[in-house]
Structures are given as structure tokens and as C-alpha cells.
Design an enzyme around this catalytic site. Structure first.
Site, mmCIF file in Angstrom:
data_model
loop_
_atom_site.group_PDB
_atom_site.id
_atom_site.type_symbol
_atom_site.label_atom_id
_atom_site.label_comp_id
_atom_site.label_asym_id
_atom_site.label_seq_id
_atom_site.Cartn_x
_atom_site.Cartn_y
_atom_site.Cartn_z
ATOM 1 N N SER A 45 33.729 -32.604 32.998
ATOM 2 C CA SER A 45 33.146 -33.716 32.221
ATOM 3 C C SER A 45 31.924 -33.290 31.414
ATOM 4 C CB SER A 45 32.732 -34.867 33.141
ATOM 5 O OG SER A 45 33.762 -35.239 34.007
ATOM 6 N N HIS A 49 24.475 -33.639 35.647
ATOM 7 C CA HIS A 49 24.136 -34.745 36.545
ATOM 8 C C HIS A 49 22.662 -34.664 36.930
ATOM 9 C CE1 HIS A 49 28.275 -36.008 37.008
ATOM 10 N NE2 HIS A 49 28.621 -34.747 37.195
ATOM 11 N N LYS A 248 33.129 -39.227 41.687
ATOM 12 C CA LYS A 248 32.243 -40.093 40.897
ATOM 13 C C LYS A 248 32.999 -41.125 40.073
ATOM 14 C CE LYS A 248 28.752 -36.499 40.591
ATOM 15 N NZ LYS A 248 29.644 -35.429 41.092
ATOM 16 N N ILE A 334 32.339 -24.513 44.660
ATOM 17 C CA ILE A 334 31.387 -25.130 43.722
ATOM 18 C C ILE A 334 32.145 -26.165 42.881
ATOM 19 C CG2 ILE A 334 29.563 -24.671 42.046
ATOM 20 C CD1 ILE A 334 29.139 -23.110 44.618
ATOM 21 N N CYS A 401 38.589 -29.959 9.860
ATOM 22 C CA CYS A 401 38.274 -31.108 10.730
ATOM 23 C C CYS A 401 36.841 -31.020 11.250
ATOM 24 C CB CYS A 401 39.214 -31.164 11.933
ATOM 25 S SG CYS A 401 40.950 -31.291 11.535
#
Ligand SMILES: Cc1cc2nc3c(=O)[nH]c(=O)nc-3n(C[C@H](O)[C@H](O)[C@H](O)COP(=O)(O)OP(=O)(O)OC[C@H]3O[C@@H](n4cnc5c(N)ncnc54)[C@H](O)[C@@H]3O)c2cc1C
Length: 479
Positions: A45, A49, A248, A334, A401
Site C-alpha cells: 500500500s 504508517h 488493517k 517483515i 501518459c
């Protein structure tokens, strides 16, 4: 004989290597892929954090908070896109309020700034959130990062400071000798005084090459949607639902390139190389995300992908020497928040664990900075024109693009870190990351890579060994 061999060039291996490169040591990093950060570190993601979520007292909490604090300075040194946009964890039902308060307590115990916001305050900051929102937890130190650049630039910096990297080399066995290790690979044998195991989902296999272990890595897949970057302002923070036993939850966030990311799912799989996506899982991701932000423009979807979390059976990061040998160091299990933690893990492994078995003598000429990257799109028109006058390659656009110029590609190819495949070039420059997904720029990328590394375009790879794109000439002269 190497002082240290690091197995794995993901985020963890790259930061271990970078931290070791401050000292007078011979360090070799080995990875089975043909680019750094080509497994879990490129398919996540990309959230830095804050550390509000891991259980206090765990290694996850410690390294997450320590890593998060390093990011503002690190992003400058490594010239990586990083935005401290803050995260918001959203309660949509009254029944979720006790959990939100529990997270607030955990944040305080972990030393993470956090604030409980009312429904009105949440909607003011995030107008597109589900109007049924009851409250949220704002953590301003959370952020977003370019994960491809993070790993590549960390490794580039390590190489600039004397570390060596061997790609496309798979470790197949490790033998403990009197006071060193023989690391056997599909290419030969290396010797090292210290071995660091940073092999991601495969770290349990590497660890068990030198002794029986009582832990296991269970790969847990996460699937995502990527949306185009033509609709800014959908969300202003990283929006999370309340966490559950599965992690999460499905988040909605903007990326550092302005795209939106929606995901991930969370399912255990048996195959450690299985990064396929499937329609049913993605449909569930979509439904969960729409509960958080009902107006997500899924018609802007340009890609889906999946990554594998290296979920350890111990439920916490395993960052310690093996039971038998102080000079065999595991940085294993990890899973998330591993990207955010990786700079702190690198520091700890280098200074505390490697430092416990080998003398660390600082280098006088260590340079923590990479050569700055030129980003024409961030320049004013006047500055861009001046740049193009100096080097016309910056005026030649290869990827329409994402507006990536030939000058940026040439810059990447001139650096210490090799860029051996079309996918590596995509990760370094974003050429091929846009709506057409390389449909238009890929032929040019192939030609550029062929001219730089090979005799002919037939040798250029898309990704792994064997992934040739061009298999023959279609318009060759008849013989
Ligand atoms: C769905 C998902 C979402 C996530 N979201 C976040 C997030 O938002 N924030 C966050 O902080 N973290 C997140 N994470 C976690 C984060 O991505 C990982 O913790 C981090 O990338 C792990 O890095 P690594 O270097 O340990 O592993 P990897 O990146 O997998 O690197 C391991 C390397 O070892 C190499 N290797 C393996 N076996 C061998 C061998 N035998 N010989 C040679 N080389 C070998 C591999 O090729 C690979 O390059 C997420 C993970 C997933 C899957």
C-alpha cells in the site's frame, strides 16, 4: 571473503546494505530477481504508517515508530517522493467506537501523535467519506511514499558507498564452516563472515539452511485496484476502516503520483510466488472500499495487482541472530508495517546485530545522499525550457501518459544501480505506469534498453529471466 552477505534486495535488504555502507566493510547483496524491490516491496500500500496500530511492546511497534520518524530526513537524502498527509481511521458504526478509543490508547502507548475527531470534523477534512461516519482517529505523522524509488534509491546509495549487488542469483544452500559461511547459489559459492537473511516470504527457507527453526512464514495475499490520476481531491488523507484480525483492512488513499489505491484483501495462500488476482476477491475489495468512500470512481481503474505479506507464525517481526550463531542474522517475517519500518530495521541490524560480531569502522567519505533526480514536471515552464536547451533529451517525451522524458531515462541508465528490464525502467521512471500501461512507450523502452545493454531488442526482458518481449523481426528483409 566478504564481511557481510545480505540475502534479499527488498526494502529490508536495501536498508541493511545502506546502513552497512557507512562502515569499512566488504558487503555483497544477492537477490534472485533481476531488479531490486521486485517482490513484496513493490506490491503493497506504500503507506508510511505512523505506528498507532501495532501492539505496544512488540518489535512491529518499535520499528514502525522509529522508521516513521526517519522518513522526512531520509526522503531528502534519497530524493524519494514522500508526503506526510496523515492517516484517518474511520468508525462508521457506533459499535466500532470502543475499538477506535482502544487505538487512541495504543497510539499514546507507542508515542504516536493521534487525535479523535467527531463526525463533523471528519467530514470537514474528508467531504467524500461515508456520511454515516461516527468518528475518526487522525494520525498526522502517517504518510505515503514512492515504494519503488525508496528501495531503488536506498540501494543506489549503498552501491555509491561501495556495496556490491548480484541480481538474478538464487541462494540454494548455506554451510557453516569453522568461522565463516559458504553461501551456495545457482551461480557459484561465496564466503562471508556474517550473513543477513532478508529474503521476505522465503526467509524461513533461508533460516532453516543453517539450523532447524520453530517458526514459519505463511504468505498472505493482498489485492488492489489502481485508479488513474485525473480526479484529485477524492480523499486528502489515507483512509482506513477499523483493523481486524485480518489486518488493517481495505484502505483508500492517494499515491505520491496522484493515483488512487484501493485495497488490499487479506487471504492466506500456499504458493509463495502466487501474485495472481481474482475477480471475486476484487469485488469484495470494491464493496468494502465503497463503504468507506461511496463515490470512488472505479471507472478510472487502470490496473489491479497483488502482493504477498510475509506473515510470521510468531505474529511479530523476527529480527535477531539465529539461536546457534550470532553471525547469522534473521530479518524475517517483515509483514506490514515493514516498508515503514525498513530504515529502522536496517539501522538496527547493521549497528546492533552486525556490530556485535564485527568491528564497525566508519568511512570518512560516506555520502548519505543520492545524486539528485531531475523531475521536469515539477519545474516551472521557464526552468523546463532552460533544462531542455541544456539537454534536449528532456524535451523528448517517451511516455505520453506519465510525461516521462528521454532525459530522465538516460539519467537512470547512467546510475550505479542497474535497470535491466522494461519493468525496472517503469519502476524507476513511471514510463508505462499510465492509462495505456506501456502500450505506446514500451517499444521505445525496448529500443533504449537494447541500445544501452544489448546487441539487439530480442534480448530485452520485460521482467524476470526468460520474459522476452520481442521474439523475432517481422519486417526483416527476405533472404
Ligand atoms: C498487501 C500488502 C500491503 C502492505 N502495505 C504496507 C504498507 O502500506 N506499509 C508498510 O510499511 N508495509 C506494507 N506492507 C509490508 C511491506 O511491503 C513489507 O514488509 C516489505 O516490503 C518487506 O520487505 P522485505 O525486504 O522483507 O521483502 P521483499 O521485498 O519480498 O524482499 C525479499 C527479497 O529476497 C529475495 N529472495 C528470496 N529468496 C531468495 C533466495 N533464495 N536467493 C536470493 N534472493 C532471494 C527476493 O527476490 C526479494 O527481492 C505490505 C505488504 C503487502 C503484501
Amino acid at each position: 571473503m566478504e564481511d557481510v552477505i545480505v540475502i534479499g534486495a527488498g526494502a529490508v535488504g536495501a536498508f541493511v546494505a545502506r546502513s552497512l555502507s557507512r562502515y569499512q566493510l566488504s558487503v555483497l547483496v544477492i537477490d534472485r530477481e533481476n531488479d531490486v524491490g521486485d517482490e513484496t516491496s513493490m506490491a503493497n500500500s506504500a503507506i508510511v504508517h505512523s505506528g498507532y496500530d501495532p501492539d505496544p511492546g512488540t518489535k512491529k511497534a518499535f520499528f514502525n515508530v522509529a522508521g516513521n520518524r526517519m522518513f522526512p530526513q531520509l526522503a531528502k537524502e534519497l530524493d524519494v517522493d514522500f508526503g506526510q498527509v496523515g492517516t484517518m481511521t474511520i468508525a462508521i458504526e457506533d459499535s466500532q467506537m470502543p475499538m477506535l478509543r482502544e487505538l487512541m490508547k495504543r497510539a499514546a502507548e507507542n508515542g504516536v501523535p493521534a487525535q479523535l475527531l467527531s463526525a463533523e470534523e471528519t467530514k470537514r477534512l474528508e467531504p467524500n467519506v461515508n456520511p454515516e461516519v461516527k468518528a475518526s482517529l487522525l494520525c498526522p505523522t502517517g504518510g505515503i511514499v514512492n515504494p519503488f524509488a525508496l528501495v531503488a534509491h536506498a540501494m543506489e546509495n549503498a552501491l555509491d558507498n561501495g556495496v556490491r549487488l548480484s541480481l538474478c542469483e538464487t541462494v540454494i544452500g548455506i554451510v557453516r564452516k569453522a568461522d565463516f559461511y559458504e553461501v551456495r547459489t545457482d551461480k557459484g559459492v561465496h564466503e562471508a563472515k556474517v550473513v543477513v537473511n532478508a529474503a521476505g516470504v522465503h526467509s524461513d527457507e533461508i533460516a532453516s539452511m543453517i539450523e532447524p527453526i520453530d517458526w514459519k512464514i505463511n504468505p498472505r495475499k493482498g489485492e488492489y485496484y489502481v485508479l488513474d490520476h485525473y480526479a484529485p481531491g477524492l480523499v486528502n488523507h489515507v483512509l482506513f476502516p477499523l483493523p481486524s484480525a485480518k489486518g488493517k483492512g481495505v484502505l483508500v488513499t492517494m499515491t505520491t503520483s496522484g493515483n488512487y489505491l484501493v485495497g488490499p484483501s487479506s487471504e492466506f495462500v500456499s504458493d509463495k510466488d502466487d501474485t495472481a488476482t481474482d475477480g471475486m476477491t476484487l469485488a469484495d475489495v470494491k464493496a468494502q472500499a465503497l463503504r468507506l468512500v461511496p463515490s470512488i470512481p472505479f471507472n478510472q481503474e487502470i490496473r489491479v495487482y497483488a502482493g504477498l505479506r510475509a506473515t510470521p507464525s510468531t505474529h511479530d517481526f523476527i529480527i535477531e541472530p539465529s539461536k546457534k550463531y550470532r553471525d547469522f542474522i534473521n530479518a524475517a517475517g517483515i509483514e506490514s508495517p515493514g516498508l515503514a519500518s525498513s530504515p529502522a530495521i536496517g539501522e538496527y541490524v547493521a549497528t546492533k546485530l552486525v556490530g556485535a560480531v564485527i568491528d564497525l569502522v566508519p568511512k570518512a567519505d560516506y555520502n548519505p545522499r543520492v545524486r539528485p533526480y531531475v523531475r521536469p514536471l515539477t519545474l516551472s515552464l521557464k526552468e523546463r525550457n532552460a533544462l531542455i536547451r541544456k539537454n534536449p533529451a528532456y524535451g523528448y517525451i517517451v511516455c505520453q501518459c506519465e510525461k516521462v522524458s528521454l532525459g530522465e531515462i538516460q539519467d537512470v541508465l547512467s546510475r550505479s544501480l542497474p535497470c535491466l528490464s522494461v519493468k525496472a525502467l517503469k519502476k524507476r521512471t513511471r514510463a508505462g505506469f499510465g492509462k495505456c500501461q506501456g502500450g505506446f512507450c514500451q517499444p521505445q523502452a525496448i529500443r533504449i534498453l537494447a541500445a544501452h545493454y544489448h546487441e539487439t531488442p530480442l534480448e530485452v526482458l520485460y521482467d524476470r529471466v526468460g520474459s522476452h518481449i520481442v521474439i523475432d523481426e517481422t519486417k526483416k528483409e527476405a533472404k
